[in-house]
Design a protein around this motif. Structure first.
Motif, PDB file in Angstrom:
ATOM      1  N   ASP A 199      33.548  24.293  -1.364  1.00 24.46           N
ATOM      2  CA  ASP A 199      33.113  25.285  -2.343  1.00 24.46           C
ATOM      3  C   ASP A 199      32.791  24.564  -3.641  1.00 24.46           C
ATOM      4  O   ASP A 199      33.380  23.529  -3.941  1.00 24.46           O
ATOM      5  CB  ASP A 199      34.225  26.307  -2.595  1.00 24.46           C
ATOM      6  CG  ASP A 199      34.429  27.218  -1.383  1.00 24.46           C
ATOM      7  OD1 ASP A 199      33.416  27.564  -0.729  1.00 24.46           O
ATOM      8  OD2 ASP A 199      35.595  27.566  -1.087  1.00 24.46           O
ATOM      9  N   GLY A 200      31.887  25.135  -4.407  1.00 24.89           N
ATOM     10  CA  GLY A 200      31.529  24.544  -5.694  1.00 24.89           C
ATOM     11  C   GLY A 200      32.525  24.918  -6.777  1.00 24.89           C
ATOM     12  O   GLY A 200      33.488  25.647  -6.534  1.00 24.89           O
ATOM     13  N   ARG A 201      32.276  24.423  -7.973  1.00 27.54           N
ATOM     14  CA  ARG A 201      33.147  24.737  -9.105  1.00 27.54           C
ATOM     15  C   ARG A 201      32.434  25.713 -10.035  1.00 27.54           C
ATOM     16  O   ARG A 201      31.249  25.966  -9.886  1.00 27.54           O
ATOM     17  CB  ARG A 201      33.471  23.444  -9.872  1.00 27.54           C
ATOM     18  CG  ARG A 201      34.261  22.461  -9.015  1.00 27.54           C
ATOM     19  CD  ARG A 201      34.630  21.220  -9.806  1.00 27.54           C
ATOM     20  NE  ARG A 201      33.427  20.437 -10.168  1.00 27.54           N
ATOM     21  CZ  ARG A 201      33.480  19.250 -10.766  1.00 27.54           C
ATOM     22  NH1 ARG A 201      34.643  18.727 -11.093  1.00 27.54           N
ATOM     23  NH2 ARG A 201      32.367  18.598 -11.056  1.00 27.54           N
ATOM     24  N   GLY A 202      33.163  26.218 -10.997  1.00 27.09           N
ATOM     25  CA  GLY A 202      32.573  27.070 -12.020  1.00 27.09           C
ATOM     26  C   GLY A 202      32.283  28.463 -11.485  1.00 27.09           C
ATOM     27  O   GLY A 202      32.555  28.768 -10.327  1.00 27.09           O
ATOM     28  N   PRO A 203      31.700  29.295 -12.359  1.00 27.58           N
ATOM     29  CA  PRO A 203      31.391  30.678 -11.969  1.00 27.58           C
ATOM     30  C   PRO A 203      30.491  30.678 -10.732  1.00 27.58           C
ATOM     31  O   PRO A 203      29.511  29.932 -10.684  1.00 27.58           O
ATOM     32  CB  PRO A 203      30.650  31.244 -13.190  1.00 27.58           C
ATOM     33  CG  PRO A 203      30.869  30.275 -14.304  1.00 27.58           C
ATOM     34  CD  PRO A 203      31.288  28.970 -13.732  1.00 27.58           C
ATOM     35  N   ASP A 204      30.846  31.465  -9.735  1.00 28.97           N
ATOM     36  CA  ASP A 204      30.085  31.563  -8.473  1.00 28.97           C
ATOM     37  C   ASP A 204      29.991  30.244  -7.720  1.00 28.97           C
ATOM     38  O   ASP A 204      29.135  30.084  -6.859  1.00 28.97           O
ATOM     39  CB  ASP A 204      28.653  32.080  -8.718  1.00 28.97           C
ATOM     40  CG  ASP A 204      28.667  33.450  -9.349  1.00 28.97           C
ATOM     41  OD1 ASP A 204      29.588  34.229  -9.021  1.00 28.97           O
ATOM     42  OD2 ASP A 204      27.781  33.731 -10.184  1.00 28.97           O
ATOM     43  N   GLY A 205      30.835  29.299  -8.089  1.00 28.84           N
ATOM     44  CA  GLY A 205      30.778  28.008  -7.400  1.00 28.84           C
ATOM     45  C   GLY A 205      29.422  27.341  -7.533  1.00 28.84           C
ATOM     46  O   GLY A 205      28.967  26.632  -6.637  1.00 28.84           O
ATOM     47  N   ALA A 206      28.782  27.557  -8.661  1.00 27.28           N
ATOM     48  CA  ALA A 206      27.408  27.060  -8.823  1.00 27.28           C
ATOM     49  C   ALA A 206      27.347  25.595  -9.236  1.00 27.28           C
ATOM     50  O   ALA A 206      26.277  25.004  -9.278  1.00 27.28           O
ATOM     51  CB  ALA A 206      26.665  27.915  -9.842  1.00 27.28           C
ATOM     52  N   GLU A 207      28.531  25.030  -9.561  1.00 24.72           N
ATOM     53  CA  GLU A 207      28.573  23.600  -9.912  1.00 24.72           C
ATOM     54  C   GLU A 207      29.021  22.809  -8.694  1.00 24.72           C
ATOM     55  O   GLU A 207      29.957  23.221  -8.011  1.00 24.72           O
ATOM     56  CB  GLU A 207      29.605  23.374 -11.026  1.00 24.72           C
ATOM     57  CG  GLU A 207      29.224  23.958 -12.370  1.00 24.72           C
ATOM     58  CD  GLU A 207      28.009  23.277 -12.950  1.00 24.72           C
ATOM     59  OE1 GLU A 207      27.961  22.029 -12.921  1.00 24.72           O
ATOM     60  OE2 GLU A 207      27.087  23.993 -13.384  1.00 24.72           O
ATOM     61  N   PRO A 208      28.418  21.652  -8.436  1.00 21.12           N
ATOM     62  CA  PRO A 208      28.842  20.851  -7.276  1.00 21.12           C
ATOM     63  C   PRO A 208      30.314  20.450  -7.398  1.00 21.12           C
ATOM     64  O   PRO A 208      30.836  20.344  -8.502  1.00 21.12           O
ATOM     65  CB  PRO A 208      27.922  19.632  -7.316  1.00 21.12           C
ATOM     66  CG  PRO A 208      27.310  19.622  -8.660  1.00 21.12           C
ATOM     67  CD  PRO A 208      27.320  21.026  -9.173  1.00 21.12           C
ATOM     68  N   PRO A 209      30.983  20.219  -6.255  1.00 22.81           N
ATOM     69  CA  PRO A 209      32.419  19.906  -6.252  1.00 22.81           C
ATOM     70  C   PRO A 209      32.797  18.658  -7.048  1.00 22.81           C
ATOM     71  O   PRO A 209      33.898  18.585  -7.582  1.00 22.81           O
ATOM     72  CB  PRO A 209      32.738  19.706  -4.763  1.00 22.81           C
ATOM     73  CG  PRO A 209      31.677  20.481  -4.047  1.00 22.81           C
ATOM     74  CD  PRO A 209      30.450  20.398  -4.896  1.00 22.81           C
ATOM     75  N   THR A 210      31.935  17.655  -7.114  1.00 19.48           N
ATOM     76  CA  THR A 210      32.175  16.473  -7.959  1.00 19.48           C
ATOM     77  C   THR A 210      30.852  16.080  -8.608  1.00 19.48           C
ATOM     78  O   THR A 210      29.786  16.587  -8.221  1.00 19.48           O
ATOM     79  CB  THR A 210      32.664  15.239  -7.154  1.00 19.48           C
ATOM     80  OG1 THR A 210      31.606  14.831  -6.280  1.00 19.48           O
ATOM     81  CG2 THR A 210      33.916  15.534  -6.329  1.00 19.48           C
TER      82      THR A 210
END
Ligand code: ISL
Length: 555
Positions: free
Chosen positions: A132-143
């Motif tokens: 899953d990604g990071r940030g709101p809605d997982g819109a940021e890549p995991p790293t």
């Protein structure tokens, strides 16, 4: 001695099948073309072949994007051609090793298609590195890690999860923590071993396990544990058990771009047999740089107990003639760095002449280093890098993903010139057009021309490999540096006791190798000059000395 495994001091010839020889005239090399020209490789005097991937592939990354690990891409032929190749090569006394690509597959591989179609948390997805990604809605890549080919190393799936790719987005990394993955690779290994292949070159061998928990890094480089306790070693012990199940001495060489300390950690006696050390590919034409690279290779060998492995060219690097001719040093990283450094050649002909002289001397050095040697197709012809390929024909994702900022690796992959005065220079039937255009300079460098020229690069490699074969000390000796003008001259002695020499090969003996990277001639030690990059007769004249940009072996 007679029990020495063949790979410890073998010379491997790397075949890039797409550019070797085209039997069916479609502009791309094929296995039938390779079979038809095997005699040329055997005549060179090498011991084994290494074939880069010939598996079904969309060819985004020259076949290192594998869609099916146990078949042949139709452009190259079929499994029957592999059988014919193995039979013909073995009959000619050549072993055959092939490329294994365990770090990633193609996004066209059935497993990845299934993973995309399956739900988050499914076993299909577990075979890949999906998060899953990071940030709101997982819109940021995991790293924040970047891909080797530039850009991010995470790409989003339609349902919002992200998959990891060390290389191109079309090369999803496999999850080696999922037991299905090692199991499948055991099947793949057995499939090819059953076919009769003699060994493997393991692509990106050090990167199978990533530590995503390490999170962001300051420079966006990935965190890849390679040490003694990395689970990596369990996988290689398993590979080794599989290989040892087979008769004969099958072998594997680890491909890694890692520095010497890491390479030494990677190699263990109950795992893979050899590892590439690419230090020599990065050294510029200067005695100190070459000495340091040789030292590095020897250090890996000392630390690991495995033989050193020497390489100056492969399908990922600008050709040696061009590197040495331009005085280019390869940065440790990747192709883009090289491009920044390549100066505009003032005089192309002069650069070619200088680069050829130096590449000849490098050939002498390479063939006089103890351990395993890898040659890349076309190196024996002294082919230069093809630097002026039009953008439209370039295929390498390194070129495309950097928006053309890096020229990429196509320039060393141009189809080989075999004969004739014009394209396709015997690469394929007359009238066929090779998948990358061949430059005019190839007319002077065809194998046919060089066969008849005792002063050619081809003649030199043949001579060097014959001398290497006949002189065990060059393949297995212990290396000691000799004092001299260290800034411009590389001088070492190789020694071997009688026991180290093979059966019927006579006593061990010693040899002195001198490489002059400077401009002033240097005196050679007394003895018989058995190989040199310049005509040996010139060295024998009274007061004869080794000129600049030249090398010799003295027994
Ligand atoms: O990972 C690296 C640097 O971080 C590289 O040095 C790496 O070892 C090298 O790029 C691996 O190359 C091999 O795998 C690539 C492929 O494009 C090359 O052609 C192949 O030789 C991806 O499969």
């Amino acid at each position: 001695n007679a029990a020495t495994p063949w790979w410890r001091d073998a010379v491997f010839y790397q075949v890039y099948p797409r550019s070797f020889a085209d039997a069916n005239g479609d502009g791309e090399g094929d296995l039938a073309g390779l079979v038809a020209h095997l005699d040329a490789i055997a005549a060179l005097g090498v011991d084994a072949l290494w074939l880069t991937p010939f598996y079904p592939s969309p060819m985004v990354d020259g076949g290192y994007d594998v869609a099916d690990y146990t078949d042949v891409d139709p452009r190259y032929g079929d499994l029957g051609d592999v059988d014919r190749l193995l039979a013909a090569a073995h009959a000619a006394g050549l072993r055959v090793t092939i490329d294994l690509v365990p770090n990633h597959c193609s996004s066209e591989h059935a497993w990845f298609r299934a993973a995309v179609a399956a739900a988050p948390g499914s076993p299909e997805r577990a075979r890949f590195l999906v998060r899953d990604g990071r940030g709101p809605d997982g819109a940021e890549p995991p790293t924040n890690w970047g891909s080797v080919f530039s850009g991010a190393s995470w790409t989003r799936l339609p349902d919002g999860q992200w998959y990891y790719h060390l290389f191109d987005p079309t090369q999803p990394d496999l999850n080696w923590d999922d037991p299905a993955v090692p199991e499948e690779f055991e099947r793949i290994l057995r499939f090819w071993l059953d076919c009769g292949v003699d060994g493997f070159r393991i692509d990106v061998s050090d990167a199978l396990v990533k530590d995503f928990d390490a999170g962001d890094t300051p420079d966006g480089s990935p965190v890849i544990p390679k040490g003694a306790d990395s689970p990596l070693h369990e996988h290689y012990r398993r590979f080794r058990r599989v290989m040892d199940d087979y008769d004969g001495d099958r072998m594997a060489v680890l491909e890694t771009g890692a520095p010497a300390e890491d390479v030494a950690l990677l190699l263990r006696p109950d795992e893979m047999h050899l590892a590439f050390d690419l230090a020599l590919t990065r050294a510029r034409w200067s005695a100190p740089a070459l000495r340091e690279a040789v030292e590095e290779g020897l250090a890996v060998s000392r630390l690991s107990g495995a033989p050193a492995t020497w390489v100056i060219e492969n399908h990922d690097l600008p050709r040696a003639v061009t590197r040495y001719g331009n005085d280019v040093e390869l940065a440790g990283e990747y192709v883009p760095e090289v491009e920044e450094e390549l100066p505009e050649p003032a005089d192309a002909a002069a650069v070619l002449a200088r680069g050829t002289r130096r590449a000849r001397a490098a050939a002498v050095l390479l063939c006089a280093l103890p351990g395993a040697v890898y040659l890349y197709q076309g190196q024996e012809l002294g082919l230069p890098e093809v630097e002026d390929l039009p953008d439209e024909v370039r295929q390498d994702p390194v070129f495309h993903r950097t928006g053309g900022a890096a020229r990429g690796r196509d320039g060393c992959r141009v189809p080989l010139p075999w004969a004739d005065a014009e394209p396709p220079y015997g690469f394929g039937p007359a009238g066929s057009s090779p998948w990358l255009p061949q430059p005019e300079v190839f007319a002077d460098l065809t194998r046919e021309r060089q066969e008849h020229d005792p002063g050619s690069m081809l003649a030199l490699y043949r001579e060097l490999l014959a001398v290497r074969r006949a002189t065990p000390v060059l393949r297995r000796g212990t290396l000691d540096w000799l004092p001299g003008d260290d800034d411009h001259v590389l001088t070492f002695r190789l020694t071997l006791d009688g026991e180290g020499a093979g059966e019927g090969e006579g006593a061990g003996g010693s040899a002195v190798v001198v490489v002059n990277t400077g401009t002033d001639p240097v005196a050679l030690p007394p003895g018989e000059v058995v190989a040199a990059s310049v005509p040996i007769d010139d060295l024998l004249a009274p007061g004869g000395a080794l000129p600049g940009d030249a090398a010799a072996v003295v027994l």
